[in-house]
Design a protein around this motif. Structure first.
Motif, PDB file in Angstrom:
ATOM      1  N   GLU A  69       0.929  -1.335   0.048  1.00 18.36           N
ATOM      2  CA  GLU A  69      -0.107  -0.022   0.048  1.00 18.36           C
ATOM      3  C   GLU A  69       0.709   1.202  -0.014  1.00 18.36           C
ATOM      4  O   GLU A  69       0.367   2.357  -0.613  1.00 18.36           O
ATOM      5  N   ARG A  70       1.896   1.159   0.620  1.00 16.44           N
ATOM      6  CA  ARG A  70       2.759   2.445   0.590  1.00 16.44           C
ATOM      7  C   ARG A  70       3.358   3.187  -0.623  1.00 16.44           C
ATOM      8  O   ARG A  70       3.837   3.980  -0.674  1.00 16.44           O
ATOM      9  N   TYR A  71       3.184   2.122  -1.534  1.00 18.42           N
ATOM     10  CA  TYR A  71       3.701   2.377  -3.064  1.00 18.42           C
ATOM     11  C   TYR A  71       2.340   2.605  -3.780  1.00 18.42           C
ATOM     12  O   TYR A  71       2.527   2.577  -5.208  1.00 18.42           O
ATOM     13  N   GLY A  72       1.534   2.927  -3.253  1.00 21.15           N
ATOM     14  CA  GLY A  72       0.130   2.566  -4.004  1.00 21.15           C
ATOM     15  C   GLY A  72      -0.537   1.626  -4.425  1.00 21.15           C
ATOM     16  O   GLY A  72      -1.523   1.577  -5.139  1.00 21.15           O
ATOM     17  N   GLY A  73       0.163   0.419  -3.845  1.00 20.48           N
ATOM     18  CA  GLY A  73      -0.798  -0.802  -4.338  1.00 20.48           C
ATOM     19  C   GLY A  73      -1.894  -1.278  -3.530  1.00 20.48           C
ATOM     20  O   GLY A  73      -2.253  -0.725  -2.494  1.00 20.48           O
ATOM     21  N   GLY A  74      -2.196  -2.593  -3.762  1.00 20.35           N
ATOM     22  CA  GLY A  74      -3.302  -3.086  -2.766  1.00 20.35           C
ATOM     23  C   GLY A  74      -2.949  -4.276  -1.626  1.00 20.35           C
ATOM     24  O   GLY A  74      -3.679  -4.539  -0.967  1.00 20.35           O
ATOM     25  N   GLY A  75      -1.498  -4.231  -1.605  1.00 24.65           N
ATOM     26  CA  GLY A  75      -0.969  -5.248  -0.410  1.00 24.65           C
ATOM     27  C   GLY A  75      -1.182  -6.395  -0.672  1.00 24.65           C
ATOM     28  O   GLY A  75      -1.199  -7.337   0.230  1.00 24.65           O
ATOM     29  N   GLU A 116      15.535   1.204  -1.599  1.00 21.02           N
ATOM     30  CA  GLU A 116      14.273   1.930  -1.167  1.00 21.02           C
ATOM     31  C   GLU A 116      14.208   3.137  -2.193  1.00 21.02           C
ATOM     32  O   GLU A 116      12.936   3.419  -2.481  1.00 21.02           O
ATOM     33  N   GLU A 117      15.079   3.865  -2.539  1.00 20.79           N
ATOM     34  CA  GLU A 117      15.155   4.874  -3.457  1.00 20.79           C
ATOM     35  C   GLU A 117      14.554   4.307  -4.960  1.00 20.79           C
ATOM     36  O   GLU A 117      13.701   4.807  -5.405  1.00 20.79           O
ATOM     37  N   MET A 118      14.952   3.126  -5.329  1.00 21.30           N
ATOM     38  CA  MET A 118      14.571   2.487  -6.323  1.00 21.30           C
ATOM     39  C   MET A 118      12.749   2.188  -6.332  1.00 21.30           C
ATOM     40  O   MET A 118      12.070   2.585  -7.470  1.00 21.30           O
ATOM     41  N   ARG A 119      12.560   1.859  -5.240  1.00 19.71           N
ATOM     42  CA  ARG A 119      11.139   1.430  -5.106  1.00 19.71           C
ATOM     43  C   ARG A 119      10.116   2.594  -5.036  1.00 19.71           C
ATOM     44  O   ARG A 119       9.290   2.600  -5.786  1.00 19.71           O
ATOM     45  N   GLU A 120      10.708   3.708  -4.314  1.00 21.70           N
ATOM     46  CA  GLU A 120       9.877   4.967  -4.394  1.00 21.70           C
ATOM     47  C   GLU A 120       9.896   5.416  -5.852  1.00 21.70           C
ATOM     48  O   GLU A 120       8.839   6.107  -6.225  1.00 21.70           O
ATOM     49  N   ARG A 121      10.931   5.246  -6.774  1.00 22.58           N
ATOM     50  CA  ARG A 121      11.285   6.067  -7.969  1.00 22.58           C
ATOM     51  C   ARG A 121      10.167   5.134  -8.923  1.00 22.58           C
ATOM     52  O   ARG A 121       9.407   5.962  -9.749  1.00 22.58           O
ATOM     53  N   TYR A 122      10.126   3.840  -8.732  1.00 19.88           N
ATOM     54  CA  TYR A 122       9.220   3.179  -9.873  1.00 19.88           C
ATOM     55  C   TYR A 122       7.882   2.731  -9.413  1.00 19.88           C
ATOM     56  O   TYR A 122       6.863   2.717 -10.153  1.00 19.88           O
TER      57      TYR A 122
END
Ligand SMILES: Cc1cc2nc3c(=O)[nH]c(=O)nc-3n(C[C@H](O)[C@H](O)[C@H](O)COP(=O)(O)OP(=O)(O)OC[C@H]3O[C@@H](n4cnc5c(N)ncnc54)[C@H](O)[C@@H]3O)c2cc1C
Length: 390
Positions: A69-75, A116-122
């Motif tokens: 969810e923290r990346y906009g997903g459904g978990g 973490e930087e990659m995760r937040e970027r993409y």
């Protein structure tokens, strides 16, 4: 680290989806049948990437269903992704293939192996349908045998420099980021393969020839010529080959889910035809020979789905396991070929016409055994597992 493996309750519910997954399936089925199914042939014919469908999948939360969810997903888990892809496969191959990267190995590799930087970027862009990820493994002389790969990456100060040529790459025309399997130039080891992320606009990355295909979508050559990326774009190096093969089990599992969907879509069309077509003075569905074909199709589809759900639900260390994924993929791919062939036969000569929903399923089913590791390669892996050689 967020765990995207299924919950214990989901593991227990292998034979029946729980309420959440049942609702997810209903939502995915409704959208796929209402919005995608009737236009499926148009997408194949125009060869365009189905941005409209990807936007709809993003809006309804289906595209990011397996992202935290923290990346906009459904978990959700791999099981969520498999349920969605079965529905897409049953209605529109182009859309299923377009969504496979976002729901599958590319984004999950970034999630589990990336910084973490990659995760937040993409990842937020992936869930929102703005970022498409391509995966580049296959080379002109290295397909099934990944260890023959010749693409290299070398360190140069704060950069990584890639050289090589990939082929048969899906969605390279629209991808913003490429997950590139590569060999580390300074490491002579046979298994010195890892992965690097390359953004589309990086100088030295060139999307080359487009191949027209049986499924309508384009496949592309991708060339890396002194392609320089920041050192921070390294996705996996240490134990890279094992890790990327582990991640690839996700692709096997979801490829199998699409095969189940394709077979189910075909058998649904066959059932409808059997209820309305009269032959020999009676409904087609009254002939025993035809009834047995429909029943055999259903038996095969049910069995394949259970194998796919087992592989998805038993994911560990972030990804489905090799043996279960290989068994599910081999069975589901071969099952879909048989079921879609049965279906075309049941439509008789009319099945040969492209507007009749039979020939498209047979063509779509042909993808499964070609992508994500062929049945030969799966059988090699299954046998190694059985003989204790892994
Ligand atoms: C629709 C589609 C989409 C694809 N998308 C991508 C993508 O996005 N990214 C990507 O990297 N690749 C992609 N591919 C490529 C795909 O992964 C490769 O085609 C596949 O890995 C097989 O490699 P190959 O074509 O080089 O066949 P080969 O490796 O040349 O194999 C040829 C035949 O020999 C058999 N064979 C090979 N080795 C053995 C063995 N040891 N034992 C027994 N039989 C063997 C194979 O099963 C196959 O039937 C895609 C392919 C398709 C069809």
């Amino acid at each position: 680290m967020t765990d995207t493996t299924a919950s214990p309750a989901q593991r227990r519910a292998l034979y029946e989806l729980d309420d959440e997954l049942t609702e997810l399936r209903a939502l995915a089925r409704d959208i796929a049948q209402r919005e995608f199914r009737d236009l499926a042939l148009d997408w194949e014919r125009n060869g365009e990437f189905p941005w409209r469908n990807i936007a709809l999948l993003a809006e309804t939360g289906l595209l990011g269903v397996a992202l935290p969810e923290r990346y906009g997903g459904g978990g959700g888990s791999w099981l969520h992704a498999a349920v969605v892809l079965e529905e897409l496969g049953a209605s529109c191959y182009t859309t299923a293939m377009a969504a496979l990267g976002e729901l599958g190995v590319q984004t999950q590799a970034i999630l589990h192996y990336g910084s973490e930087e990659m995760r937040e970027r993409y990842l937020p862009g992936v869930a929102a349908g703005r970022v498409i990820c391509a995966i580049c493994m296959t080379e002109p002389d290295s397909g099934s045998d990944l260890s023959a790969m010749t693409t290299t990456v070398r360190e140069d100060g704060d950069s990584l420099v890639l050289n090589g040529r990939k082929t048969l790459i899906s969605r390279a025309d629209v991808a913003q980021v490429f997950v590139v399997f590569t060999r580390f130039a300074d490491d002579a080891g046979r298994r010195s393969i890892g992965a690097v992320l390359v953004d589309r606009d990086t100088p030295g990355l060139q999307v080359a020839e487009r191949f027209s295909t049986l499924g309508g979508e384009g496949l592309y050559g991708v060339v890396f010529d002194e392609c320089r990326v920041p050192a921070g774009n390294l996705l996996v190096r240490e134990d890279g080959f094992r890790k990327m093969l582990h991640a690839f089990n996700g692709q096997r599992c979801l490829n199998a889910a699409i095969s189940v969907g394709i077979a189910r879509g075909a058998n649904d069309a066959a059932l409808e035809h059997a209820r309305s077509r009269v032959a020999g003075g009676q409904l087609l569905g009254s002939h025993q020979g035809i009834r047995w074909i429909l029943a055999d199709n259903a038996i095969q589809i049910e069995a394949a789905r259970l194998l796919v759900h087992r592989a998805a639900a038993q994911a560990s260390d972030g990804f489905p396991r090799r043996y279960e994924s290989a068994v599910a993929k081999t069975f589901a791919n071969e099952m879909a070929l048989k079921v879609t062939d049965n279906t075309l036969q049941l439509f008789g000569g009319h099945g040969w016409i492209d507007e009749v929903p039979a020939e498209r399923y047979l063509r779509w089913a042909r993808y499964g055994p070609l992508g994500g590791g062929t049945p030969h390669i799966q059988r090699n892996g299954i046998a190694r597992h059985l003989l204790g050689e892994l």
